[in-house]
Write an enzyme that holds these catalytic residues in place. Structure first.
Site, mmCIF file in Angstrom:
data_model
loop_
_atom_site.group_PDB
_atom_site.id
_atom_site.type_symbol
_atom_site.label_atom_id
_atom_site.label_comp_id
_atom_site.label_asym_id
_atom_site.label_seq_id
_atom_site.Cartn_x
_atom_site.Cartn_y
_atom_site.Cartn_z
ATOM 1 N N CYS A 1 38.499 12.205 19.486
ATOM 2 C CA CYS A 1 39.391 12.735 20.503
ATOM 3 C C CYS A 1 40.794 12.316 20.073
ATOM 4 O O CYS A 1 41.020 11.158 19.717
ATOM 5 C CB CYS A 1 39.030 12.098 21.856
ATOM 6 N N ARG B 1 -9.193 12.243 -5.319
ATOM 7 C CA ARG B 1 -10.245 11.498 -4.649
ATOM 8 C C ARG B 1 -11.309 12.407 -4.019
ATOM 9 O O ARG B 1 -12.488 12.075 -4.007
ATOM 10 C CB ARG B 1 -9.614 10.650 -3.564
ATOM 11 N N LYS C 1 0.859 -1.193 0.000
ATOM 12 C CA LYS C 1 0.000 0.000 0.000
ATOM 13 C C LYS C 1 0.890 1.236 0.000
ATOM 14 O O LYS C 1 1.486 1.584 1.014
ATOM 15 C CB LYS C 1 -0.894 -0.033 1.241
HETATM 16 S S1 IVH Z 1 -7.505 -0.264 -3.735
HETATM 17 C C1 IVH Z 1 -11.717 -0.209 -3.043
HETATM 18 N N1 IVH Z 1 -4.954 -0.768 -3.882
HETATM 19 O O1 IVH Z 1 -5.166 3.118 0.007
HETATM 20 C C2 IVH Z 1 -10.280 -0.281 -3.116
HETATM 21 N N2 IVH Z 1 -5.627 1.157 -2.683
HETATM 22 O O2 IVH Z 1 -7.466 3.404 2.145
HETATM 23 C C3 IVH Z 1 -9.617 0.950 -2.694
HETATM 24 N N3 IVH Z 1 -3.764 2.486 -1.792
HETATM 25 O O3 IVH Z 1 -7.419 5.393 -1.346
HETATM 26 C C4 IVH Z 1 -8.349 1.193 -3.314
HETATM 27 N N4 IVH Z 1 -2.156 1.205 -2.559
HETATM 28 O O4 IVH Z 1 -4.953 5.725 -1.808
HETATM 29 C C5 IVH Z 1 -5.881 0.060 -3.406
HETATM 30 N N5 IVH Z 1 -2.721 -1.350 -4.156
HETATM 31 C C6 IVH Z 1 -3.661 -0.513 -3.670
HETATM 32 C C7 IVH Z 1 -3.325 0.648 -2.928
HETATM 33 C C8 IVH Z 1 -4.347 1.452 -2.443
HETATM 34 C C9 IVH Z 1 -2.446 2.317 -1.892
HETATM 35 C C10 IVH Z 1 -4.413 3.600 -1.066
HETATM 36 C C11 IVH Z 1 -5.358 4.396 -1.916
HETATM 37 C C12 IVH Z 1 -6.696 4.246 -1.267
HETATM 38 C C13 IVH Z 1 -6.321 3.896 0.132
HETATM 39 C C14 IVH Z 1 -7.386 3.103 0.813
#
Ligand code: IVH
Length: 676
Positions: A427, A140, A119
């Protein structure tokens, strides 16, 4: 508590989270840490669960983030941009899967495949492509409505402007994360608190030319509205994204089984510090789109995905003071005394600043607000200074030009090998002139790989030093035990034990002896090489008389740096006196010319776990003395795995798989006709 009171508490929390959202989403300026924000969110949701009369359109259970800022035109997302539920523990994952299986009415053995995707901690964006052409990009916003940031997104090289592949859907919103690489953030440190803020700030520039100046990246991972998408699985979709010209995360994997998810989580967490982008967890998505559809969403998050967050290891604190510590080799290490802060369950009040150059590079000052990181067992360190919070009265830190312990001049040496001035200031005193250096030398002398004296730890050395019981290494063998017995915390039994372990160690190998002297650049390996060269203590001691320093350069592994360090060691009268005294008290065994036909000939060993009363270094030298060799990992080349307490499970398992003999300490010693 009255209903009114509960409502008031709730309203205050909602007001606070709305304000925080506004700072975070519209001003790119978070006012609290992620942990604090998440705790507030959980408190609100828990209140709503407990009291069903609590409702607010600004509740985090309904909204995602904040309304778009006024700078940009707003537009509706054709499919809302959702948030993700969080998991922190293995139990959370077990529950997540259980709920899914219940929902789908599958039995507990049904195997679910997940797409496990790191993530990225950036800013999400939704890119609309019609007939292969990038038409519009939205931030977003609140999940329902975003800001039109098309012109800014157009400046990002990772975002394809035209896609000609026949199988690219006719109409689709490609979604992913906009982020900045940590290496690029280095140059923007003064303007933004972290890479995420820098990415957000860059995306919100009114003039796309300004966005262009800040190098943004884009990684794609999902979609919103779509027409003509033919894939049936997330993993296939990710592959296609790559083929269509989008960047996808190279660490994405398809995995099933909670145990395997955890294993991957741990592996990725270990790689985290080496990645060039910040990740804060792993997102697990059910791979099969049909199952995703069946599961649908709850409130503002899908039922088919979850974010497994990494435990936080960073925190914000304030530098109260900077202390300078003096090490065994005279190195001056600056240490920040910080306002105590809890990081991952440990109260941290010190953070290393490494050396003078680091302080200059990061411009760290007393009074600064800083981000502190604690990773694994390493000493916490300062990641960055928040320059916005710096007060005018915080003046530049001036590194002392005199040793804080003995007042000698401090110097930065020129390294002949790297041809650079050392980052470390030292030192300049020699031998045992500086008190701090002397104490550290004594601690080294009794340490595990040196004399390894049981019951004579660092604290005791410090205590004995203060009481003037010891000053030089030889004093350890002439301790006034009668005096010690009268000290607080000591009794006749503990003194007898100490005396016994000290006397036992009077018998020592030449290599350990050389190592224990703590000569700069002479670690275990070099001490061993030197002992094989000199064979006897007397030849070693005679070196300054024979002046055969250049001979040492013929030893494979010994270079100019080591030789010049040996020269300065032997140039010092106090060191010569120490050697003389130790030579009179100890029995220093000659080094053995390597035995070619020893008991362990052609046999290789690896140790895992803690052994009893014998250090790793000692085992290694025992093996080598007996013509065996040691290896650093389990492979076909290994003959014996020696296991102690708490061995590494993986090593034991691989050894079993490869049918490698697993032995314990006693069995090993028996091979040498010894017993422990
Ligand atoms: S999927 C419904 N995939 O995490 C699915 N999100 O809290 C939602 N994010 O807003 C998104 N890596 O900014 C997805 N591989 C990934 C992600 C990801 C980062 C972030 C994204 C999203 C937030 C969700």
């Amino acid at each position: 508590m009255s209903k009114k009171k509960i409502k008031d508490i709730y309203k205050n929390k909602i007001k606070l989270i709305s304000e925080l959202n506004n700072f975070y989403y519209n001003n790119s300026d978070p006012k609290v840490s992620d942990q604090e924000y998440d705790s507030l969110k959980i408190e609100i949701i828990n209140l709503e669960k407990k009291y069903d009369f609590l409702k607010s359109t600004n509740s985090p259970s309904i909204t995602v983030g904040s309304k778009p800022s006024k700078n940009f035109k707003k537009d509706l997302h054709r499919v809302p941009m959702l948030s993700l539920a969080n998991a922190f523990t293995e139990d959370d994952l077990i529950n997540f899967e259980k709920k899914i299986l219940n929902f789908l009415s599958k039995d507990k053995d049904y195997k679910i495949s997940y797409s496990a995707e790191p993530k990225i901690d950036g800013i999400s964006a939704s890119l609309t492509y019609k007939n292969g052409k990038f038409e519009r990009g939205l931030s977003r916003g609140d999940g329902r409505e975003g800001e039109d940031i098309t012109s800014n997104l157009e400046t990002i090289k990772d975002i394809p402007k035209k896609i000609l592949d026949k199988d690219f859907p006719k109409d689709i919103d490609i979604r992913g994360e906009v982020f900045i690489q940590n290496s690029d953030f280095e140059n923007l440190k003064e303007k933004f608190a972290n890479p995420r803020n820098a990415a957000s700030g860059s995306l919100r520039q009114k003039n796309p030319e300004d966005t262009k100046k800040i190098p943004l990246n884009f990684i794609a991972y999902t979609f919103g509205f779509e027409q003509g998408l033919n894939q049936k699985k997330q993993s296939d979709y990710l592959k296609k994204l790559h083929k269509w010209g989008f960047k996808t995360n190279p660490l994405n994997k398809t995995i099933s089984g909670i145990k395997n998810l955890i294993q991957n989580y741990k592996e990725v967490e270990q790689q985290r510090a080496n990645l060039d982008f910040d990740i804060d967890g792993i997102v697990y998505k059910i791979d099969d789109f049909d199952l995703q559809k069946r599961l649908g969403n709850v409130a503002n998050a899908p039922r088919w995905a979850i974010a497994h967050k990494f435990s936080s290891n960073k925190a914000i604190s304030k530098i109260l003071d900077i202390d300078i510590q003096v090490g065994r080799t005279g190195a001056l290490t600056p240490v920040a005394k910080i306002k105590p802060i809890n990081i991952g369950g440990v109260l941290v009040s010190n953070a290393t600043l490494h050396n003078e150059d680091e302080i200059i590079r990061k411009d760290i000052r007393i009074g600064d607000t800083v981000t502190v990181e604690r990773a694994g067992d390493v000493i916490p360190h300062i990641l960055a200074v928040d320059f916005k919070k710096r007060s005018k009265s915080n003046s530049k830190f001036i590194f002392p030009d005199k040793c804080p312990s003995c007042g000698s001049k401090t110097v930065k040496e020129f390294n002949k090998v790297t041809k650079k001035v050392d980052a470390v200031r030292r030192c300049s005193s020699e031998g045992y002139y500086c008190d701090k250096i002397s104490i550290e030398k004594l601690k080294h002398f009794v340490s595990k790989d040196a004399f390894n004296i049981d019951g004579l730890g660092k604290k005791i050395i410090e205590g004995f030093w203060k009481l003037k019981l010891i000053k030089f290494p030889q004093d350890i063998f002439k301790l006034d035990y009668q005096k010690i017995e009268k000290l607080e915390g000591w009794g006749s039994l503990s003194v007898r034990n100490l005396k016994y372990s000290i006397n036992q160690k009077k018998n020592i190998s030449l290599e350990r002896f050389i190592f224990s002297l703590g000569i700069r650049h002479i670690g275990l390996e070099n001490a061993k090489l030197l002992s094989k060269h000199f064979i006897s203590f007397s030849k070693f001691q005679n070196l300054p008389k024979t002046k055969n320093y250049d001979d040492l350069l013929n030893i494979d592994g010994i270079g100019e740096t080591q030789v010049s360090s040996m020269k300065s060691f032997f140039k010092n009268e106090v060191n010569l006196k120490v050697l003389d005294e130790l030579g009179k008290t100890l029995i220093i065994k000659n080094a053995l010319a390597t035995q070619k036909n020893g008991l362990l000939k052609n046999k290789s060993f690896l140790v895992t776990g803690k052994l009893n009363g014998i250090s790793r270094a000692e085992v290694k030298s025992l093996i080598e003395e007996n013509s065996g060799n040691t290896v650093s990992s389990v492979s076909n080349k290994l003959n014996y795995l020696i296991i102690g307490e708490k061995p590494t499970r993986r090593k034991v398992e691989s050894a079993k798989e490869l049918k490698i003999k697993i032995i314990n300490q006693d069995e090993f010693l028996k091979m040498l006709n010894k017993s422990s």
